[in-house]
Motif scaffolding. Structure first.
Motif, PDB file in Angstrom:
ATOM      1  N   ALA A   1       0.828  -1.206   0.000  1.00  0.00           N
ATOM      2  CA  ALA A   1       0.000   0.000   0.000  1.00  0.00           C
ATOM      3  C   ALA A   1       0.865   1.260   0.000  1.00  0.00           C
ATOM      4  O   ALA A   1       0.591   2.223  -0.730  1.00  0.00           O
ATOM      5  N   TYR A   2       1.928   1.245   0.806  1.00  0.00           N
ATOM      6  CA  TYR A   2       2.822   2.406   0.888  1.00  0.00           C
ATOM      7  C   TYR A   2       3.511   2.652  -0.454  1.00  0.00           C
ATOM      8  O   TYR A   2       3.585   3.793  -0.939  1.00  0.00           O
ATOM      9  N   ALA A   3       4.024   1.584  -1.068  1.00  0.00           N
ATOM     10  CA  ALA A   3       4.707   1.736  -2.353  1.00  0.00           C
ATOM     11  C   ALA A   3       3.752   2.240  -3.423  1.00  0.00           C
ATOM     12  O   ALA A   3       4.120   3.092  -4.252  1.00  0.00           O
ATOM     13  N   SER A   4       2.519   1.732  -3.406  1.00  0.00           N
ATOM     14  CA  SER A   4       1.521   2.198  -4.383  1.00  0.00           C
ATOM     15  C   SER A   4       1.248   3.686  -4.218  1.00  0.00           C
ATOM     16  O   SER A   4       1.183   4.432  -5.208  1.00  0.00           O
ATOM     17  N   GLU A   5       1.087   4.107  -2.974  1.00  0.00           N
ATOM     18  CA  GLU A   5       0.800   5.514  -2.710  1.00  0.00           C
ATOM     19  C   GLU A   5       1.956   6.412  -3.126  1.00  0.00           C
ATOM     20  O   GLU A   5       1.753   7.461  -3.749  1.00  0.00           O
ATOM     21  N   ARG A   6       3.168   6.021  -2.783  1.00  0.00           N
ATOM     22  CA  ARG A   6       4.334   6.835  -3.120  1.00  0.00           C
ATOM     23  C   ARG A   6       4.523   6.921  -4.629  1.00  0.00           C
ATOM     24  O   ARG A   6       4.834   7.989  -5.172  1.00  0.00           O
ATOM     25  N   ALA A   7       4.365   5.797  -5.326  1.00  0.00           N
ATOM     26  CA  ALA A   7       4.525   5.811  -6.777  1.00  0.00           C
ATOM     27  C   ALA A   7       3.418   6.638  -7.431  1.00  0.00           C
ATOM     28  O   ALA A   7       3.678   7.450  -8.335  1.00  0.00           O
ATOM     29  N   HIS A   8       2.180   6.474  -6.961  1.00  0.00           N
ATOM     30  CA  HIS A   8       1.059   7.223  -7.532  1.00  0.00           C
ATOM     31  C   HIS A   8       1.249   8.725  -7.342  1.00  0.00           C
ATOM     32  O   HIS A   8       0.937   9.524  -8.240  1.00  0.00           O
ATOM     33  N   ALA A   9       1.803   9.120  -6.207  1.00  0.00           N
ATOM     34  CA  ALA A   9       1.979  10.538  -5.910  1.00  0.00           C
ATOM     35  C   ALA A   9       2.940  11.210  -6.885  1.00  0.00           C
ATOM     36  O   ALA A   9       2.827  12.420  -7.124  1.00  0.00           O
ATOM     37  N   ARG A  10       3.871  10.432  -7.434  1.00  0.00           N
ATOM     38  CA  ARG A  10       4.808  11.035  -8.408  1.00  0.00           C
ATOM     39  C   ARG A  10       4.530  10.576  -9.835  1.00  0.00           C
ATOM     40  O   ARG A  10       5.365  10.763 -10.732  1.00  0.00           O
ATOM     41  N   GLY A  11       3.352   9.958 -10.063  1.00  0.00           N
ATOM     42  CA  GLY A  11       2.977   9.527 -11.408  1.00  0.00           C
ATOM     43  C   GLY A  11       3.847   8.417 -11.951  1.00  0.00           C
ATOM     44  O   GLY A  11       4.047   8.321 -13.176  1.00  0.00           O
ATOM     45  N   GLN A  12       4.339   7.578 -11.075  1.00  0.00           N
ATOM     46  CA  GLN A  12       5.285   6.539 -11.469  1.00  0.00           C
ATOM     47  C   GLN A  12       4.589   5.181 -11.530  1.00  0.00           C
ATOM     48  O   GLN A  12       3.790   4.829 -10.661  1.00  0.00           O
ATOM     49  N   LYS A  13       4.910   4.395 -12.545  1.00  0.00           N
ATOM     50  CA  LYS A  13       4.359   3.057 -12.672  1.00  0.00           C
ATOM     51  C   LYS A  13       5.142   2.092 -11.792  1.00  0.00           C
ATOM     52  O   LYS A  13       6.373   2.154 -11.725  1.00  0.00           O
ATOM     53  N   ILE A  14       4.423   1.184 -11.129  1.00  0.00           N
ATOM     54  CA  ILE A  14       5.064   0.220 -10.246  1.00  0.00           C
ATOM     55  C   ILE A  14       4.437  -1.154 -10.444  1.00  0.00           C
ATOM     56  O   ILE A  14       3.225  -1.272 -10.640  1.00  0.00           O
ATOM     57  N   GLY A  15       5.272  -2.176 -10.449  1.00  0.00           N
ATOM     58  CA  GLY A  15       4.800  -3.545 -10.549  1.00  0.00           C
ATOM     59  C   GLY A  15       5.139  -4.308  -9.281  1.00  0.00           C
ATOM     60  O   GLY A  15       6.133  -4.009  -8.604  1.00  0.00           O
ATOM     61  N   PHE A  16       4.308  -5.277  -8.945  1.00  0.00           N
ATOM     62  CA  PHE A  16       4.511  -6.082  -7.738  1.00  0.00           C
ATOM     63  C   PHE A  16       4.581  -7.559  -8.108  1.00  0.00           C
ATOM     64  O   PHE A  16       3.887  -8.013  -9.022  1.00  0.00           O
TER      65      PHE A  16
END
Length: 367
Positions: free
Chosen positions: A76-91
């Motif tokens: 959840a933390y990684a999703s929020e941080r990535a979303h805040a800077r418009g960054q794509k993230i995979g898990f």
């Protein structure tokens, strides 16, 4: 650095005979990663990247679902941080499957996880290699727990990874059974280095494995040309790499774009080097040891390896898994060359029509 893996639980409920992590504990006392370490690891990953770079966060162990609460909070933390800077993230997560819970499918689906389940064959074969620590077989429990994930057809993809030892070389039987159960794809990985030497393949075993891999590949070719899906990930991955014109001086991103983090916050070249000084890369608290990282990349370059520098396959192979090479050398060179030669021939035989069908079927995890 664009990817990290968190050894979120350095403990396991299975007693796999060949485990590189020594039954999940990496040769030390069992431990969970504290939430603070997981969050700091994510902060480090994001600080090393630009918003236009895709990042990936993997959860490994041991068995990562032993520490489910931290896994979910970190996601959840990684999703929020990535979303805040418009960054794509995979898990992604690699799990033995025994602890998958009722609502894990919803969680993994909502975050688009790639889930890899370790399975070593049909029940009788798997249970010899991957029993619970009590000695009881784990296959039936895994299949029961994984079925809710297999029913998902959206963002969640669940694949099977088979570690190949001298006792489970019936690859086509395994491939057909696991695809029949509903796994998105199935891939095979040879056991080349284990802490005790148990389960390691010798030269004759590797030639037998190559023949079994080619048997699976030939069935893949027949199915593809008939317009059917046959998700044998080793061949689809190889065909993608050939099609892209891959030219790589390393086998993977270990020690470069990818680092592993131990439960104690120590940085390693990859998840297999957790607790191993040979792959030490600093710590979350002290930061990345860039001198070690640079020296690692110089020393492990395919041009610095023998017999790699004169091998025709060096830029497709990249020199072999660093951990396995350091632990055991290169017993698998003929196997790798044989497989790559077959993959190149398959690429030519399929042609543009066959490749279109093969790529349309999707590719699984690299192996």
């Amino acid at each position: 650095m664009r990817a990290i893996s968190l050894a979120i639980a350095q403990k396991c409920n299975l007693g796999c005979t060949y485990c590189y992590a020594r039954e999940g504990e990496f040769g030390s006392s069992p431990k969970n990663m504290p939430l603070e370490t997981a969050l700091a690891s994510i902060d480090l990953l994001i600080s090393e990247t630009r918003p236009d770079e895709r990042i990936n966060l993997a959860f490994l162990g041991g068995e990562p679902l032993i520490n489910r609460a931290v896994l979910r909070q970190a996601t959840a933390y990684a999703s929020e941080r990535a979303h805040a800077r418009g960054q794509k993230i995979g898990f992604s997560i690699t799990t033995n499957g025994t602890l998958i819970d009722g609502d894990d499918a919803d969680f993994f689906e909502s975050h688009g996880f790639a889930v890899t389940v370790s399975l070593d064959g049909p029940a009788t074969v798997h249970d010899r290699l991957r029993p619970f620590k009590s000695g009881r077989g784990s296959y039936d429990r895994i299949i029961e727990r994984v079925r809710p994930l297999l029913r998902r057809t959206g963002r969640l993809q669940t694949t099977a990874r088979v570690t190949v030892t001298p006792t489970n070389l019936g690859l086509k039987q395994t491939l057909d059974e696991l695809l029949g159960i509903g796994f998105h794809s199935v891939g095979f990985s040879p056991m080349l280095a284990s802490p005790t030497g148990r389960g390691e393949l010798d030269e004759a075993d590797l030639q037998n494995m190559l023949a079994a891999m080619i048997e699976c590949g030939e069935e893949f070719e027949r199915r593809v040309m008939a317009g059917e899906r046959y998700a044998f990930s080793n061949i689809t991955t190889a065909l993608h790499e050939i099609h892209k014109g891959t030219h790589r001086p390393y086998p993977c991103g270990a020690g470069g774009a990818y680092l592993g983090v131990s439960a104690d916050g120590e940085l390693a070249a990859c998840h297999r080097f957790v607790g191993d000084e040979a792959g030490a890369m600093g710590s979350i608290e002290g930061g990345i040891d860039h001198d070690r990282k640079t020296a690692w990349l110089e020393d492990r370059h395919v041009h610095r390896q023998q017999p790699c520098r004169t091998c025709w396959a060096r830029y497709l192979c990249g020199g072999g898994c660093h951990h396995e090479v350091i632990a055991r050398g290169r017993p698998a060179c003929d196997f790798i060359r044989g497989w790559l030669l077959y993959a190149l021939q398959t690429y030519l035989r399929l042609g543009s029509e066959g490749l279109g069908r093969a790529f349309g079927a999707g590719s699984g995890p690299a192996a």
